[in-house]
Design a protein around this motif. Sequence first.
Motif, PDB file in Angstrom:
ATOM      1  N   THR A 145       0.802  -1.216   0.000  1.00 34.29           N
ATOM      2  CA  THR A 145       0.000   0.000   0.000  1.00 34.29           C
ATOM      3  C   THR A 145       0.836   1.268   0.000  1.00 34.29           C
ATOM      4  O   THR A 145       0.304   2.353  -0.161  1.00 34.29           O
ATOM      5  CB  THR A 145      -0.920   0.020   1.243  1.00 34.29           C
ATOM      6  N   GLU A 146       2.158   1.137   0.193  1.00 34.01           N
ATOM      7  CA  GLU A 146       2.993   2.336   0.251  1.00 34.01           C
ATOM      8  C   GLU A 146       2.839   3.160  -1.023  1.00 34.01           C
ATOM      9  O   GLU A 146       2.975   2.667  -2.126  1.00 34.01           O
ATOM     10  CB  GLU A 146       4.458   1.934   0.438  1.00 34.01           C
ATOM     11  N   GLY A 147       2.545   4.440  -0.842  1.00 31.85           N
ATOM     12  CA  GLY A 147       2.435   5.334  -1.991  1.00 31.85           C
ATOM     13  C   GLY A 147       1.087   5.314  -2.666  1.00 31.85           C
ATOM     14  O   GLY A 147       0.840   6.098  -3.565  1.00 31.85           O
ATOM     15  N   SER A 148       0.177   4.427  -2.240  1.00 31.99           N
ATOM     16  CA  SER A 148      -1.095   4.318  -2.934  1.00 31.99           C
ATOM     17  C   SER A 148      -2.177   5.213  -2.332  1.00 31.99           C
ATOM     18  O   SER A 148      -3.225   5.379  -2.930  1.00 31.99           O
ATOM     19  CB  SER A 148      -1.574   2.861  -2.926  1.00 31.99           C
ATOM     20  N   VAL A 149      -1.948   5.755  -1.139  1.00 25.52           N
ATOM     21  CA  VAL A 149      -2.935   6.639  -0.534  1.00 25.52           C
ATOM     22  C   VAL A 149      -2.968   7.953  -1.309  1.00 25.52           C
ATOM     23  O   VAL A 149      -1.924   8.504  -1.669  1.00 25.52           O
ATOM     24  CB  VAL A 149      -2.599   6.894   0.947  1.00 25.52           C
ATOM     25  N   PHE A 150      -4.157   8.454  -1.565  1.00 21.70           N
ATOM     26  CA  PHE A 150      -4.335   9.686  -2.326  1.00 21.70           C
ATOM     27  C   PHE A 150      -3.611  10.838  -1.638  1.00 21.70           C
ATOM     28  O   PHE A 150      -3.851  11.134  -0.466  1.00 21.70           O
ATOM     29  CB  PHE A 150      -5.826  10.003  -2.445  1.00 21.70           C
ATOM     30  N   GLN A 151      -2.706  11.477  -2.368  1.00 15.39           N
ATOM     31  CA  GLN A 151      -1.990  12.642  -1.849  1.00 15.39           C
ATOM     32  C   GLN A 151      -2.718  13.903  -2.308  1.00 15.39           C
ATOM     33  O   GLN A 151      -2.815  14.162  -3.507  1.00 15.39           O
ATOM     34  CB  GLN A 151      -0.553  12.654  -2.369  1.00 15.39           C
ATOM     35  N   TRP A 152      -3.226  14.669  -1.347  1.00 12.81           N
ATOM     36  CA  TRP A 152      -4.034  15.835  -1.689  1.00 12.81           C
ATOM     37  C   TRP A 152      -3.173  16.900  -2.358  1.00 12.81           C
ATOM     38  O   TRP A 152      -2.054  17.154  -1.941  1.00 12.81           O
ATOM     39  CB  TRP A 152      -4.683  16.391  -0.427  1.00 12.81           C
ATOM     40  N   PRO A 153      -3.680  17.538  -3.435  1.00 14.76           N
ATOM     41  CA  PRO A 153      -2.895  18.575  -4.115  1.00 14.76           C
ATOM     42  C   PRO A 153      -2.589  19.755  -3.200  1.00 14.76           C
ATOM     43  O   PRO A 153      -3.440  20.199  -2.427  1.00 14.76           O
ATOM     44  CB  PRO A 153      -3.806  19.012  -5.270  1.00 14.76           C
ATOM     45  N   THR A 154      -1.372  20.244  -3.298  1.00 14.66           N
ATOM     46  CA  THR A 154      -0.996  21.457  -2.588  1.00 14.66           C
ATOM     47  C   THR A 154      -0.421  22.450  -3.595  1.00 14.66           C
ATOM     48  O   THR A 154       0.097  22.062  -4.643  1.00 14.66           O
ATOM     49  CB  THR A 154       0.049  21.175  -1.494  1.00 14.66           C
ATOM     50  N   LEU A 155      -0.518  23.729  -3.256  1.00 15.24           N
ATOM     51  CA  LEU A 155      -0.023  24.786  -4.131  1.00 15.24           C
ATOM     52  C   LEU A 155       1.392  25.143  -3.714  1.00 15.24           C
ATOM     53  O   LEU A 155       1.634  25.549  -2.577  1.00 15.24           O
ATOM     54  CB  LEU A 155      -0.931  26.009  -4.042  1.00 15.24           C
ATOM     55  N   ALA A 156       2.333  24.967  -4.640  1.00 17.03           N
ATOM     56  CA  ALA A 156       3.731  25.313  -4.388  1.00 17.03           C
ATOM     57  C   ALA A 156       4.086  26.575  -5.163  1.00 17.03           C
ATOM     58  O   ALA A 156       3.836  26.652  -6.367  1.00 17.03           O
ATOM     59  CB  ALA A 156       4.640  24.162  -4.809  1.00 17.03           C
ATOM     60  N   CYS A 157       4.655  27.568  -4.484  1.00 16.60           N
ATOM     61  CA  CYS A 157       5.084  28.817  -5.123  1.00 16.60           C
ATOM     62  C   CYS A 157       6.600  28.932  -4.974  1.00 16.60           C
ATOM     63  O   CYS A 157       7.105  29.022  -3.839  1.00 16.60           O
ATOM     64  CB  CYS A 157       4.382  30.013  -4.492  1.00 16.60           C
ATOM     65  N   VAL A 158       7.301  28.909  -6.091  1.00 14.86           N
ATOM     66  CA  VAL A 158       8.766  28.889  -6.065  1.00 14.86           C
ATOM     67  C   VAL A 158       9.319  29.923  -7.047  1.00 14.86           C
ATOM     68  O   VAL A 158       8.609  30.443  -7.913  1.00 14.86           O
ATOM     69  CB  VAL A 158       9.304  27.481  -6.426  1.00 14.86           C
ATOM     70  N   ASP A 159      10.623  30.193  -6.905  1.00 11.55           N
ATOM     71  CA  ASP A 159      11.284  31.102  -7.840  1.00 11.55           C
ATOM     72  C   ASP A 159      11.373  30.465  -9.223  1.00 11.55           C
ATOM     73  O   ASP A 159      11.497  29.236  -9.339  1.00 11.55           O
ATOM     74  CB  ASP A 159      12.694  31.436  -7.351  1.00 11.55           C
ATOM     75  N   PRO A 160      11.315  31.270 -10.280  1.00 13.24           N
ATOM     76  CA  PRO A 160      11.456  30.703 -11.625  1.00 13.24           C
ATOM     77  C   PRO A 160      12.852  30.139 -11.840  1.00 13.24           C
ATOM     78  O   PRO A 160      13.811  30.533 -11.176  1.00 13.24           O
ATOM     79  CB  PRO A 160      11.190  31.900 -12.540  1.00 13.24           C
ATOM     80  N   LYS A 161      12.946  29.191 -12.753  1.00 14.96           N
ATOM     81  CA  LYS A 161      14.247  28.618 -13.083  1.00 14.96           C
ATOM     82  C   LYS A 161      15.146  29.696 -13.700  1.00 14.96           C
ATOM     83  O   LYS A 161      14.647  30.658 -14.297  1.00 14.96           O
ATOM     84  CB  LYS A 161      14.083  27.445 -14.052  1.00 14.96           C
TER      85      LYS A 161
END
Length: 463
Positions: A145-161
């Motif tokens: 089951t490892e990794g199969s639980v639904f991971q809720w979306p999160t908003l990531a704000c980062v510097d541009p490449k």
Amino acid sequence: MLGAALLVSSLGGLAACEKAEEKAPEAPPPAFVQPGRCVYTSPFTQAEECRDYTGEGWSAEAAEADCKALQASTFTNDERCTYETTLGRCVLEGGTEDEYAIVMPGDDTSQCASTKRGCELFGGGTFEPDACEGVTDETGGGIGTEGSVFQWPTLACVDPKAGEPAGQSGGKVCTFGSIAGCTEPGRKFTDYASCEPVLTQRPYWSAPPSDFKTPEGDPRLSDPQWLDELAWVTKEVEACGCVCCHSEKAAPAEGPSNWYIEAGPIWTDSFYPTGLALAAGWVPSDALGAYPAEENNGFSRDVAGLPTTDPARMVAFFEGELLRRGFKKEDFANETPFGGPLYEQSLYVPSDCTGGEGVDAAGKITWSGGEARYVYVLSADAKNPGAPPNLDLPQGTIWRLDVAASAAPVKSGITYGEILPDAKQGYPASGAPANLVPGTKYYLYVWADVGVPITRCLFDYAL
């Protein structure tokens, strides 16, 4: 005396016979005969599967009608699914008159993890392994089951490449880590979000691409305007979470699932016709969920089946791809909307709860089917919860408890409105939920995980 004894014995024997005759058990009903089997092409894996209609509620007519609704299907009367080797069977609606089993042929145990996950996590079924029997994380690509639980979306704000322009959010680039999420136009999703959570949000299979190939010398290969359109479509796809399954660079080691953007010389050849129809918006895919454009860097999926900043342009491109293969919109008029179990669950009509399920006067919530990660109490007329980000809180939601993906799921018996450790209140956003009104009917909807319902029924609340 002897004659009297014989008479008594005779009468007693006659009475016993009559009593035995009165209590003689009825003849057992005839054994259920399975009405047939359905061999079809899975819309998820594009591989052959077979459906056994094992529930006693199936008639030959109902089974054949169900089969005809499946992609590239063939129904055969009075036969069961038989293969030399199978990965296993996925039993759905187990123990009911509507029970059926999906049989997955083959012996490629590297597919065990995704097959089991697709059955149990996304289909809500029970996986009965065959070739997958005894396969472990080490031998079969992580059947656990490892990794199969639904991971809720999160908003990531980062510097541009480095070398890229400033982002649109105070200089930052903000991206939802979701299969429905997109980064800013012209950028790549994999530069600004991780595919790790995305792969828990939908079933993943390393499915083969279509064998359609653009003939050598096709004028498109030397048409600058058409090639510019293909390049634009490619950039739109690269900006979105779709690449996590549909790119050789982003997909797991097993390989991309069906179509992929590195296929050549025209990568859209790797689509099957139904996939092209989804992209063109010819077959509905609302059940898969979508962000509104204003929350998703301008990308919408309300017209075209792929997220895009220009729906009309995306639709026109994929309509062209369908037309050059000889397809018309009416060819897909009877195609089942995309979404698989997510779509099927949207059609579910609840019945009254049994066995004490519901919320009692003390607020205790009782359900069956096992431990849960999401517990809903809704109004009786609410729609069934669906996929995030826009279908998981239908109008009429009164309360929802969410258990963290990293925590153990909860058992039946929790209290309405109580927020447990390692859990949060998914609705309302703050404050206590509304009090339940005695004499009112409510809808109890419980997920083992997102898209995996275990209890769906209506209860009357009474003090």
